[in-house]
Design a protein around this motif. Structure first.
Motif, PDB file in Angstrom:
ATOM      1  N   SER A  73       0.817  -1.219   0.000  1.00 50.81           N
ATOM      2  CA  SER A  73       0.000   0.000   0.000  1.00 50.81           C
ATOM      3  C   SER A  73       0.847   1.263   0.000  1.00 50.81           C
ATOM      4  O   SER A  73       0.447   2.296   0.537  1.00 50.81           O
ATOM      5  CB  SER A  73      -0.935  -0.006   1.218  1.00 50.81           C
ATOM      6  N   TYR A 109      -8.030   2.667   6.767  1.00 52.82           N
ATOM      7  CA  TYR A 109      -8.472   2.631   5.377  1.00 52.82           C
ATOM      8  C   TYR A 109      -8.304   4.003   4.751  1.00 52.82           C
ATOM      9  O   TYR A 109      -8.631   5.019   5.364  1.00 52.82           O
ATOM     10  CB  TYR A 109      -9.938   2.183   5.313  1.00 52.82           C
ATOM     11  N   ASN A 160      -5.770   6.401  -1.160  1.00 53.93           N
ATOM     12  CA  ASN A 160      -4.569   6.402  -2.007  1.00 53.93           C
ATOM     13  C   ASN A 160      -3.410   5.664  -1.351  1.00 53.93           C
ATOM     14  O   ASN A 160      -3.392   5.445  -0.129  1.00 53.93           O
ATOM     15  CB  ASN A 160      -4.142   7.852  -2.294  1.00 53.93           C
ATOM     16  N   HIS A 170      -7.027  -0.211   1.231  1.00 57.54           N
ATOM     17  CA  HIS A 170      -7.853   0.730   0.473  1.00 57.54           C
ATOM     18  C   HIS A 170      -9.215   0.881   1.148  1.00 57.54           C
ATOM     19  O   HIS A 170      -9.729  -0.051   1.773  1.00 57.54           O
ATOM     20  CB  HIS A 170      -8.038   0.225  -0.961  1.00 57.54           C
ATOM     21  N   GLU A 171      -9.803   2.055   0.983  1.00 62.07           N
ATOM     22  CA  GLU A 171     -11.045   2.375   1.675  1.00 62.07           C
ATOM     23  C   GLU A 171     -12.218   1.476   1.271  1.00 62.07           C
ATOM     24  O   GLU A 171     -13.208   1.376   1.999  1.00 62.07           O
ATOM     25  CB  GLU A 171     -11.413   3.839   1.449  1.00 62.07           C
TER      26      GLU A 171
END
Length: 221
Positions: free
Chosen positions: A39, A104, A107, A130-131
Motif C-alpha cells: 500500500s 483505510y 490512495n 484501500h477504503e
C-alpha cells in the motif's frame, strides 16, 4: 485490559474450530487483497527492492489472525459467514503491541525515498488498506511463526486460551437445522464460559439482533 473482536466462519469450519478449540493462523500468502503490504508508492525501484526484503522477512517470521470489530455486519456474514449460514466467534484479545486496527484510505502511502523504508513503514503497511475494504472494520493480531508447528496439510493453528479467549458464539440467521445438534454438542464442553446467541433479521430494518432463543427453522421445514 482486553478488546472484544469477532471472527466469521462457515458452519463446517466453525464447528471444527469449536471442537478442536483453535482457529487457522493465516500467512501473507493467504490474504485475499493483493495490495496487502503493497500500500505504498513503489515507483522508485530502490524503494521496491528494500521493501521486498522487509516483506520477505515478515513472510518467513510472522502469521496473523484477522478479526472484525463488530458481529452484526451484513457483508461480513455474507462473505465470511457463508451467506449467514455460519457462525461468528467473539474473542477477547489482551491489549498489546501485537494487535493493530486496520486504517483505510483512498490512495497509496507516499514516502520520500529509500531512507523511509524501515520498521515503522512496514508497521504502517501492515495496517493500511484501500477504503473499499472499510466495511470489514478489521483488527489484526500478529504471531511469531518461526517455531510454529504445521499439520499434515502444512497449516498452522492458534489455540483458544489466554491470548485468544472465546467468550461468545453467535449463530447465523440462516444457520441450517442439520447443524444444530453438532453445534450444541461442541459447545457443551465450554459450559457457561461461552455465551451462545442467535442472530435474527429485524423485521423493520436492514439490521441483525441477537436473541438467546434458538431459531425455530419454520421456514426451512
Amino acid at each position: 485490559m482486553s478488546k472484544r473482536v469477532y471472527k466469521f466462519r462457515s458452519a463446517f469450519y466453525g464447528l471444527l474450530d469449536l471442537e478442536h478449540r483453535h482457529i487457522k493462523l493465516a500467512t501473507i500468502d493467504d490474504l485475499n487483497d493483493p495490495f496487502d503490504l503493497a500500500s505504498v508508492d513503489t515507483t522508485d525501484p530502490r524503494v521496491n527492492s528494500l521493501l521486498s526484503t522487509h516483506i520477505e522477512h515478515f513472510r518467513g517470521n510472522y502469521g496473523l489472525l484477522c478479526f472484525s470489530r463488530n458481529w452484526d455486519n451484513l457483508l461480513m456474514w455474507s462473505h465470511y459467514g457463508d451467506s449467514h449460514t455460519g457462525l461468528c466467534f467473539g474473542f477477547d484479545l489482551p491489549d498489546g503491541p501485537t494487535d493493530l486496527d486496520v486504517h483505510y484510505q483512498p490512495n497509496l502511502l507516499k514516502i520520500r525515498g529509500p531512507e523511509d523504508v524501515n520498521f515503522d513503514l512496514v508497521n504502517r503497511l501492515l495496517r493500511t488498506k484501500h477504503e473499499s475494504w472499510s466495511y470489514e472494520q478489521e483488527v489484526r493480531a500478529f504471531v511469531d511463526i518461526k517455531n510454529e508447528p504445521r499439520d499434515a496439510k502444512g497449516l498452522m493453528w492458534f489455540d483458544f486460551g489466554a491470548a485468544l479467549e472465546l467468550k461468545e458464539v453467535i449463530v447465523g440467521a440462516q444457520f441450517h437445522p442439520k447443524n444444530r445438534e453438532m453445534l450444541l454438542k461442541n459447545l457443551k464442553p465450554y459450559g457457561g464460559d461461552v455465551e451462545c446467541t442467535w442472530a435474527y433479521m429485524r423485521s423493520d430494518a436492514f439490521l441483525l439482533v441477537r436473541n438467546t432463543t434458538p431459531h425455530t427453522f419454520k421456514a426451512l421445514i
